[in-house]
Design an enzyme around this catalytic site. Structure first.
Site, mmCIF file in Angstrom:
data_model
loop_
_atom_site.group_PDB
_atom_site.id
_atom_site.type_symbol
_atom_site.label_atom_id
_atom_site.label_comp_id
_atom_site.label_asym_id
_atom_site.label_seq_id
_atom_site.Cartn_x
_atom_site.Cartn_y
_atom_site.Cartn_z
ATOM 1 N N SER A 192 48.572 41.275 46.337
ATOM 2 C CA SER A 192 49.281 42.514 46.939
ATOM 3 C C SER A 192 48.555 43.798 46.106
ATOM 4 C CB SER A 192 50.759 42.562 46.655
ATOM 5 O OG SER A 192 51.429 43.882 46.739
ATOM 6 N N LYS B 286 52.547 38.847 40.680
ATOM 7 C CA LYS B 286 51.385 38.840 41.665
ATOM 8 C C LYS B 286 50.129 38.979 40.611
ATOM 9 C CE LYS B 286 52.953 37.926 45.523
ATOM 10 N NZ LYS B 286 52.575 36.573 46.059
ATOM 11 N N TYR C 135 58.550 41.795 40.526
ATOM 12 C CA TYR C 135 57.710 41.151 41.573
ATOM 13 C C TYR C 135 56.104 41.441 41.519
ATOM 14 C CZ TYR C 135 55.261 40.897 46.205
ATOM 15 O OH TYR C 135 54.450 40.640 47.154
HETATM 16 P P1 NAD Z 1 58.133 35.579 53.838
HETATM 17 O O1 NAD Z 1 58.944 35.709 52.894
HETATM 18 O O2 NAD Z 1 58.394 35.742 55.185
HETATM 19 O O3 NAD Z 1 57.281 34.439 53.530
HETATM 20 C C1 NAD Z 1 57.267 33.643 52.358
HETATM 21 C C2 NAD Z 1 57.603 32.164 52.814
HETATM 22 O O4 NAD Z 1 57.626 31.391 51.512
HETATM 23 C C3 NAD Z 1 59.194 32.320 53.251
HETATM 24 O O5 NAD Z 1 58.959 31.440 54.378
HETATM 25 C C4 NAD Z 1 59.826 31.575 52.094
HETATM 26 O O6 NAD Z 1 60.858 30.744 52.734
HETATM 27 C C5 NAD Z 1 58.777 30.625 51.364
HETATM 28 N N1 NAD Z 1 59.057 30.540 49.867
HETATM 29 C C6 NAD Z 1 59.443 30.956 49.104
HETATM 30 N N2 NAD Z 1 59.660 30.629 47.916
HETATM 31 C C7 NAD Z 1 59.133 29.224 48.143
HETATM 32 C C8 NAD Z 1 59.130 28.038 47.394
HETATM 33 N N3 NAD Z 1 59.207 27.932 46.116
HETATM 34 N N4 NAD Z 1 58.917 26.902 47.926
HETATM 35 C C9 NAD Z 1 58.488 26.906 49.511
HETATM 36 N N5 NAD Z 1 58.741 27.788 50.256
HETATM 37 C C10 NAD Z 1 58.855 28.919 49.637
HETATM 38 O O7 NAD Z 1 57.197 36.925 53.204
HETATM 39 P P2 NAD Z 1 55.710 37.227 53.989
HETATM 40 O O8 NAD Z 1 55.584 39.089 53.967
HETATM 41 O O9 NAD Z 1 55.212 36.533 54.877
HETATM 42 O O10 NAD Z 1 54.760 37.054 52.440
HETATM 43 C C11 NAD Z 1 53.954 36.010 52.209
HETATM 44 C C12 NAD Z 1 53.334 36.250 50.761
HETATM 45 O O11 NAD Z 1 52.486 37.312 51.190
HETATM 46 C C13 NAD Z 1 54.290 36.142 49.703
HETATM 47 O O12 NAD Z 1 53.921 35.700 48.656
HETATM 48 C C14 NAD Z 1 54.116 38.019 49.562
HETATM 49 O O13 NAD Z 1 54.694 38.053 48.095
HETATM 50 C C15 NAD Z 1 52.894 38.075 49.893
HETATM 51 N N6 NAD Z 1 52.600 39.571 50.187
HETATM 52 C C16 NAD Z 1 53.460 40.085 51.124
HETATM 53 C C17 NAD Z 1 53.484 41.277 51.578
HETATM 54 C C18 NAD Z 1 54.392 41.887 52.752
HETATM 55 O O14 NAD Z 1 54.648 43.364 52.707
HETATM 56 N N7 NAD Z 1 54.926 41.417 53.477
HETATM 57 C C19 NAD Z 1 52.767 42.376 50.907
HETATM 58 C C20 NAD Z 1 51.803 41.783 49.914
HETATM 59 C C21 NAD Z 1 51.881 40.472 49.506
HETATM 60 C C1 WQD Z 2 56.187 52.323 52.904
HETATM 61 C C2 WQD Z 2 56.453 54.039 53.047
HETATM 62 C C3 WQD Z 2 58.301 54.575 51.452
HETATM 63 C C4 WQD Z 2 61.374 52.802 53.791
HETATM 64 C C5 WQD Z 2 55.738 47.482 49.617
HETATM 65 C C6 WQD Z 2 56.013 46.963 48.325
HETATM 66 C C7 WQD Z 2 54.677 46.163 47.980
HETATM 67 C C8 WQD Z 2 54.057 45.341 49.355
HETATM 68 C C9 WQD Z 2 54.445 45.960 50.492
HETATM 69 C C10 WQD Z 2 54.505 43.216 48.882
HETATM 70 C C11 WQD Z 2 56.730 54.460 51.391
HETATM 71 C C12 WQD Z 2 58.645 54.711 52.917
HETATM 72 C C13 WQD Z 2 60.161 53.201 53.176
HETATM 73 C C14 WQD Z 2 62.264 53.579 54.337
HETATM 74 C C15 WQD Z 2 60.740 55.241 53.634
HETATM 75 N N1 WQD Z 2 54.861 44.176 49.455
HETATM 76 N N2 WQD Z 2 59.884 54.589 53.158
HETATM 77 N N3 WQD Z 2 62.029 54.855 54.372
HETATM 78 O O1 WQD Z 2 56.496 50.701 49.268
HETATM 79 O O2 WQD Z 2 54.219 50.871 50.378
HETATM 80 O O3 WQD Z 2 54.998 48.665 49.606
HETATM 81 O O4 WQD Z 2 55.695 46.545 50.586
HETATM 82 O O5 WQD Z 2 53.670 42.933 48.142
HETATM 83 O O6 WQD Z 2 54.534 45.255 46.796
HETATM 84 O O7 WQD Z 2 56.196 47.508 47.220
HETATM 85 O O8 WQD Z 2 56.162 49.703 51.688
HETATM 86 O O9 WQD Z 2 57.297 49.659 53.720
HETATM 87 O O10 WQD Z 2 58.785 49.796 51.402
HETATM 88 O O11 WQD Z 2 57.097 51.893 52.258
HETATM 89 O O12 WQD Z 2 60.397 56.654 53.907
HETATM 90 O O13 WQD Z 2 63.415 53.132 54.528
HETATM 91 O O14 WQD Z 2 57.629 54.260 53.712
HETATM 92 O O15 WQD Z 2 58.688 55.745 50.624
HETATM 93 O O16 WQD Z 2 56.133 55.853 51.499
HETATM 94 P P1 WQD Z 2 55.607 50.073 49.981
HETATM 95 P P2 WQD Z 2 57.414 50.078 52.282
#
Ligand code: NAD
Ligand code: WQD
Length: 338
Positions: free
Chosen positions: A124, A153, A149
């Site tokens: 991330s 990562k 979190y």
């Molecule tokens: P998500 O929660 O929809 O998907 C994660 C999946 O992993 C879920 O289906 C959950 O049931 C499963 N899971 C969690 N722990 C598990 C375990 N121990 N064993 C088996 N299954 C397990 O989330 P997502 O948004 O699809 O994210 C996928 C990956 O990408 C995550 O690692 C997340 O940290 C990373 N990521 C997400 C974002 C975002 O904003 N969505 C941003 C950066 C990184």
């Molecule tokens: C985006 C913008 C908020 C909600 C997060 C995690 C990051 C990654 C992605 C996993 C910001 C603003 C948000 C609301 C708002 N996830 N906001 N009102 O914070 O960039 O990243 O998700 O790895 O680790 O921290 O994303 O969508 O929460 O926010 O004004 O109700 O929207 O302040 O400027 P962020 P976000």
């Protein structure tokens, strides 16, 4: 390739299964469904015409992984499984460290035992230190994470890097996602967070559909063009295609590599609200609220390395992101629940 997709029933995982199938690969999914529904994989079948082999199980469970790697000739693993809620990670940090680090270590141990040494990891942009200049390059400073979190990562990246250093047969691809949004254009798969959404786009779409009264815009006094926070939103289908490129890279290269998956363009909160309203001809009521602790003013990627090395770049624009989010939300107001 036969690709083990951990967390493949989740938001990004299910979209990646579609793109893997469309590129001629075979995804095999393990998910414990702690934050997803197996119905997402039924929808993947509806979209692609191909059923995905699914194992309900925990990636921390060595026996479950042993069974999968014994029953399937896995070539490569994409490791999405993990807990991802920033706020929750501050209240139950140990659960986050156990799940996110434990799953990664168990997975790598079982992979090595079966001679599977190619892994693509969901990292991330949160691993970047808050004091970097924009745009963020893969060489920008990491660390100083603001929540457990983010540290999980950061630590998983280090574990995987050390594994690649210790055994030159490994190929480790670390993908740093910026802000994934949107949904498949079919409207059949998308993101449905449990409870009140933490992230901006699900909050916007739930407000538009009437589940939330109004959006709180967290701060309008940042040093940005309109005072609201700027982020690099990336369409989830582009992100999914980035994984297809990453497994090809892993198949051809050994060692460790890290890539940003972002568009390189930043949009503010109010830009996103306006784009959503215009794309879908619907109002999104909002109020200006105080800043959210821990938020940066601006965060966006330099995606040059992904373009040059992975031959991947984001193709969907802001209108696509807003239209596809709404298509999914309006077709599935309760996500995968009936
Ligand atoms: P998500 O929660 O929809 O998907 C994660 C999946 O992993 C879920 O289906 C959950 O049931 C499963 N899971 C969690 N722990 C598990 C375990 N121990 N064993 C088996 N299954 C397990 O989330 P997502 O948004 O699809 O994210 C996928 C990956 O990408 C995550 O690692 C997340 O940290 C990373 N990521 C997400 C974002 C975002 O904003 N969505 C941003 C950066 C990184
Ligand atoms: C985006 C913008 C908020 C909600 C997060 C995690 C990051 C990654 C992605 C996993 C910001 C603003 C948000 C609301 C708002 N996830 N906001 N009102 O914070 O960039 O990243 O998700 O790895 O680790 O921290 O994303 O969508 O929460 O926010 O004004 O109700 O929207 O302040 O400027 P962020 P976000």
């Amino acid at each position: 390739m036969n690709v083990l997709v951990t967390g493949g029933a989740g938001y990004i995982g299910s979209h990646t299964c579609v793109e893997l199938i469309e590129a001629g690969h075979t995804p095999i999914v393990i998910d414990n469904l702690c934050n997803s529904s197996a119905k997402s994989l039924d929808r993947v079948r509806e979209i692609t015409g191909t059923a995905v082999k699914f194992y309900e199980g925990d990636v921390c469970d060595e026996t479950a992984l042993e069974k999968i790697l014994s029953e399937n000739a896995i070539d490569c693993v994409i490791h999405f499984a993990g807990l991802k809620a920033v706020g929750e990670s501050c209240s139950i940090p140990l659960r986050y460290y156990e799940n996110n680090l434990g799953s990664t270590m168990t997975l790598c141990r079982v992979m090595a035992k079966h001679g599977v040494k190619k892994i693509v990891f969901s990292s991330s942009a949160t691993v970047y230190s808050g004091d970097n200049e924009m745009p963020l390059r893969e060489t920008s400073k990491t660390g100083n994470c603001t929540n457990p979190y983010g540290w999980t990562k950061y630590m998983c990246e280090q574990i995987l890097r050390d594994i690649a250093k210790a055994d030159p047969e490994w190929s480790v691809v670390l993908l740093r996602y910026f802000n994934p949004v949107g949904a498949h254009k079919s409207g059949k798969i998308g993101e449905h967070p449990n409870g009140i959404p933490n992230n901006l786009m699900p909050f916007i779409s739930q407000t538009a559909i009437g589940k939330r009264e109004k959006l709180s815009v967290f701060g309008d006094d940042y040093d940005t063009h309109d005072g609201t926070g700027v982020r690099d939103y990336i369409h989830v289908v582009d992100l999914a295609k980035g994984h297809v490129a990453a497994i090809s890279h892993a198949a051809k290269n050994k060692g460790e590599a890290v890539f940003n998956l972002g568009t390189g363009t930043g949009y503010s909160v109010l830009d996103m609200v306006k784009a959503f309203e215009t794309a879908n001809d619907i109002k999104v009521p909002y109020v200006i609220a105080p800043r959210r602790p821990g938020d940066l003013a601006t965060c966006y990627a330099d995606p040059t390395k992904s373009r040059e090395v992975l031959h991947w770049e984001a193709k969907h624009d802001q209108t696509d992101m807003c239209r596809d989010t709404w298509h999914w939300q309006s077709n599935n107001p309760n996500g995968y629940d009936e």
